[in-house]
Design an enzyme around this catalytic site. Structure first.
Site, PDB file in Angstrom:
ATOM      1  N   GLY A   8       0.818  -1.203   0.000  1.00 51.47           N
ATOM      2  CA  GLY A   8       0.000   0.000   0.000  1.00 51.47           C
ATOM      3  C   GLY A   8       0.852   1.253   0.000  1.00 51.47           C
ATOM      4  O   GLY A   8       2.080   1.197   0.085  1.00 51.47           O
ATOM      5  N   TYR A  90     -16.071  -1.815 -13.894  1.00 50.19           N
ATOM      6  CA  TYR A  90     -15.577  -0.437 -13.884  1.00 50.19           C
ATOM      7  C   TYR A  90     -15.520   0.077 -15.318  1.00 50.19           C
ATOM      8  O   TYR A  90     -15.206  -0.675 -16.248  1.00 50.19           O
ATOM      9  CB  TYR A  90     -14.175  -0.420 -13.274  1.00 50.19           C
ATOM     10  CG  TYR A  90     -13.855   0.774 -12.404  1.00 50.19           C
ATOM     11  CD1 TYR A  90     -14.690   1.163 -11.369  1.00 50.19           C
ATOM     12  CD2 TYR A  90     -12.674   1.489 -12.594  1.00 50.19           C
ATOM     13  CE1 TYR A  90     -14.368   2.236 -10.554  1.00 50.19           C
ATOM     14  CE2 TYR A  90     -12.339   2.563 -11.782  1.00 50.19           C
ATOM     15  CZ  TYR A  90     -13.193   2.935 -10.765  1.00 50.19           C
ATOM     16  OH  TYR A  90     -12.871   3.991  -9.960  1.00 50.19           O
ATOM     17  N   GLY A  97      -7.558  -0.134  -8.509  1.00 48.33           N
ATOM     18  CA  GLY A  97      -6.446  -0.684  -7.745  1.00 48.33           C
ATOM     19  C   GLY A  97      -6.657  -2.165  -7.484  1.00 48.33           C
ATOM     20  O   GLY A  97      -7.775  -2.603  -7.177  1.00 48.33           O
ATOM     21  N   ASP A  99      -5.780  -3.896  -5.026  1.00 47.21           N
ATOM     22  CA  ASP A  99      -6.212  -4.145  -3.650  1.00 47.21           C
ATOM     23  C   ASP A  99      -7.727  -4.049  -3.525  1.00 47.21           C
ATOM     24  O   ASP A  99      -8.355  -4.819  -2.784  1.00 47.21           O
ATOM     25  CB  ASP A  99      -5.525  -3.180  -2.684  1.00 47.21           C
ATOM     26  CG  ASP A  99      -5.745  -1.710  -3.042  1.00 47.21           C
ATOM     27  OD1 ASP A  99      -6.048  -1.404  -4.218  1.00 47.21           O
ATOM     28  OD2 ASP A  99      -5.593  -0.861  -2.141  1.00 47.21           O
ATOM     29  N   THR A 122      -4.728   4.718   3.522  1.00 43.97           N
ATOM     30  CA  THR A 122      -4.240   6.056   3.204  1.00 43.97           C
ATOM     31  C   THR A 122      -5.385   6.901   2.650  1.00 43.97           C
ATOM     32  O   THR A 122      -5.587   8.049   3.042  1.00 43.97           O
ATOM     33  CB  THR A 122      -3.099   5.973   2.174  1.00 43.97           C
ATOM     34  OG1 THR A 122      -2.082   5.101   2.677  1.00 43.97           O
ATOM     35  CG2 THR A 122      -2.513   7.346   1.915  1.00 43.97           C
ATOM     36  N   THR A 174      -6.834  23.359  20.101  1.00 47.02           N
ATOM     37  CA  THR A 174      -6.744  23.228  18.645  1.00 47.02           C
ATOM     38  C   THR A 174      -6.498  21.786  18.214  1.00 47.02           C
ATOM     39  O   THR A 174      -7.138  21.283  17.287  1.00 47.02           O
ATOM     40  CB  THR A 174      -5.628  24.141  18.099  1.00 47.02           C
ATOM     41  OG1 THR A 174      -5.910  25.491  18.471  1.00 47.02           O
ATOM     42  CG2 THR A 174      -5.568  24.053  16.577  1.00 47.02           C
TER      43      THR A 174
END
Length: 243
Positions: A8, A90, A97, A99, A122, A174
């Protein structure tokens, strides 16, 4: 024993399988991977084969070389040597991908169809497999760490925040405000997207959560039917056993 590898953007995940059972797993940061130490991590376990899916082409050659030296066997790459055994609807099939296809296939085999897979890595991907076991596509949104990094890099004053579970909904400084906004905000985003997809594909659609950050987004288990953090590695093992 079978070695499965998921390359990845953030990490490379390794899983050792005896039959259908994963008995050992570990991760190495993708950016720093150079093959050193891999043999030690694998130990003296006899490896009968290796199968890989990758979304980082630059790492494929070094992984292939390292595995050949360590195991004496040439690893199989999904997308190069074989294709994921799922119908790919698709619009541009080569853009998906590997994965995502592996994980979609695993979910359809293990949990039935139609199924929606939420993979929190990610990036966060939502992928749909129809009742006829066809991969239809999905959605891609920034992941938790990517969102935290963007707030730090693209502003003048906001600090870098380390990923952890927020203590409360309302941040009192913050850093806690950023953490709460990103984690709870993405959780609500996912809930809304899942509900829209279930309205389209049926209320009984199974929803499976996976990926390294899924535990941050699955506090409200009502969104997910199953949580399976090893879904991609398991999918690779399922594909290998079909060869």
């Amino acid at each position: 024993m079978l070695l499965t590898i998921d390359i990845g953007n953030t990490k490379i995940s390794f899983g050792l399988f005896r039959g259908s059972r994963i008995i050992k797993k570990f991760d190495i940061a993708t950016e720093t991977y150079n093959g050193r130490g891999l043999k030690k991590l694998l130990g003296r376990v006899p490896i009968s084969g290796a199968i890989v899916c990758s979304v980082v082409p630059d790492k494929n050659r070094v992984i292939k070389k390292d595995l050949a030296m360590i195991t004496g066997k040439r690893p199989i790459f999904v997308g190069q040597d074989i294709v994921a055994p799922i119908k790919n609807n698709y619009r541009f099939p080569k853009q998906v991908g590997q994965d995502r296809l592996v994980t979609a296939y695993a979910a359809s085999e293990l949990y039935g169809c139609p199924v929606l897979v939420v993979d929190a890595g990610t990036a966060i991907t939502l992928d749909v497999v129809s009742g006829k076991k066809a991969y239809l596509g999905g959605m891609i949104v920034p992941g938790i760490k990517m969102s935290l990094d963007a707030l730090y890099k693209d502003t003048a004053l906001l600090p870098r925040v380390k990923l952890s579970k927020p203590d409360s909904l309302v941040g009192t400084d913050t850093k806690s405000s950023i953490l709460s906004g990103v984690v709870f905000g993405l959780s609500v985003l996912l809930e809304g997207m899942v509900n829209k997809l279930k309205a389209k594909f049926g209320a009984s659609t199974t929803v499976v959560g996976t990926g390294g950050s899924i535990h941050f987004l699955s506090r409200d288990r009502k969104v997910f039917t199953h949580i399976d953090p090893d879904l991609t590695l398991t999918g690779l093992s399922l594909i290998y056993r079909k060869i």
